[in-house]
Write an enzyme that holds these catalytic residues in place. Structure first.
Site, short mmCIF file in Angstrom:
data_model
loop_
_atom_site.label_atom_id
_atom_site.label_comp_id
_atom_site.label_asym_id
_atom_site.label_seq_id
_atom_site.Cartn_x
_atom_site.Cartn_y
_atom_site.Cartn_z
N ASP A 37 36.16 54.56 -22.35
CA ASP A 37 35.17 54.97 -21.36
C ASP A 37 33.75 54.88 -21.92
OD1 ASP A 37 37.08 55.40 -19.48
OD2 ASP A 37 37.00 57.59 -19.53
N ASP A 46 24.33 77.08 -27.47
CA ASP A 46 24.18 75.89 -28.31
C ASP A 46 23.54 74.76 -27.53
OD1 ASP A 46 25.37 77.26 -30.34
OD2 ASP A 46 27.23 76.10 -30.38
#
Length: 301
Positions: A82, A186
């Site tokens: 992908d 994060d």
């Protein structure tokens, strides 16, 4: 990356296949046997009266924005995982040429054809037995020191991640210029429905049918217990600003488009994300529902 003009709406839809005569092959040479298979596919298509040109990923990247691609190319065959298709979709977004993904990797949600099924898929392609599925893309503009520094598109997602020191960053989120919330995390993922089975899924986001038209925001490792993914209309515009660091200091982050490149940002910088006017056109050979594909992929993961 493109310059900073206006954001690049077209709704995803299925259209019938057209009679294609000229093909272009993009191969990920990091994958074993891709060159061999590329040559076999090119020879087969040529023997059936088609025109076919092979370009490796490295050759393609030497020319910006697909300048190696001739104007008469009607279909692009992508051999790899992908990631290879995502890079090709971004680079060639303005050409609107349909892609057929041939999976040479592990999980292939976009690359639906497995290597052992290539001969049957090519027969259907030649017989025009396929449909074209349009997938929405994202457009993002990165503002550094108040000036638009970069613009690009993404088929899967646009991601902000901390940069440098291993500490969380404060991300201020605005939707249509209205303040939503600050996420201490994060990072932040803004994904398309296509991207809902990628990084967003790993970060705990929901799976969305790839033909839907919406934006999804998912915090990465948020430092609260009540932070969840939020789904927005495809008409919404999301702005994410890098907040102040500890004790009023500077924090740094990095924004990526489909995992590619890294644009550095600091406190006060921001990225604006909305639905792009570009779409990625995916050739569907197998008339298999998204749910069936999902079930098969999840059982193998």
């Amino acid at each position: 990356m493109a310059g900073c003009g206006g954001h690049r709406g077209e709704s995803p839809s299925d259209v019938a296949g057209i009679h294609m005569k000229t093909f272009y092959i993009i191969a990920n040479t990091d994958k074993t046997d891709t060159l061999r298979l590329s040559e076999e596919i090119a020879d087969y298509l040529t023997s059936r009266g088609k025109q076919c040109v092979i370009r490796s990923q490295e050759q393609e990247q030497k020319e910006a924005h697909g300048q190696l691609l001739k104007e008469d190319v009607e279909g692009i065959l992508v051999l790899g995982g992908d990631g290879t298709l995502l890079r090709a979709a971004r680079e060639l977004a303005d050409r609107r040429i349909p892609f057929l993904g041939i999976n040479m990797g592990h999980l292939g949600y976009l690359a639906e054809i497995e290597e052992q099924n290539v001969p049957a898929a090519l027969e259907k392609l030649i017989a025009d037995e396929y449909t074209i599925e349009e997938r929405m893309m994202l457009s993002g503009r990165v503002y550094v020191d108040g000036t638009c520094a970069e613009q690009d598109v993404a088929l899967n997602d646009i991601v902000l991640n901390r940069f440098g020191n291993l500490r969380v960053v404060d991300y201020e989120v605005y939707v249509n210029d209205q303040y939503l919330n600050s996420f201490t995390a994060d990072g932040i993922i803004v994904s398309t429905p296509t991207g809902s089975t990628g990084y967003s899924l790993s970060a705990g986001g929901p799976i969305i049918s790839p033909t839907a038209s919406m934006l999804m925001l998912t915090p990465i490792c948020p430092h609260t217990l009540n932070s969840r993914s939020i789904v927005f209309s495809s008409r919404d515009r999301i702005r994410i600003r890098i907040g102040e660091g500890r004790r009023g200091g500077l924090d740094e982050a990095c924004v990526t488009f489909d995992g590619d490149t890294c644009v550095r940002m600091r406190t006060g910088d921001y990225v604006e994300i909305q639905k792009s006017t570009e779409v990625t056109r995916i050739m569907k050979i197998n008339q298999v529902s998204f749910l069936e594909v999902l079930r098969n992929k999840l059982s193998r993961s």
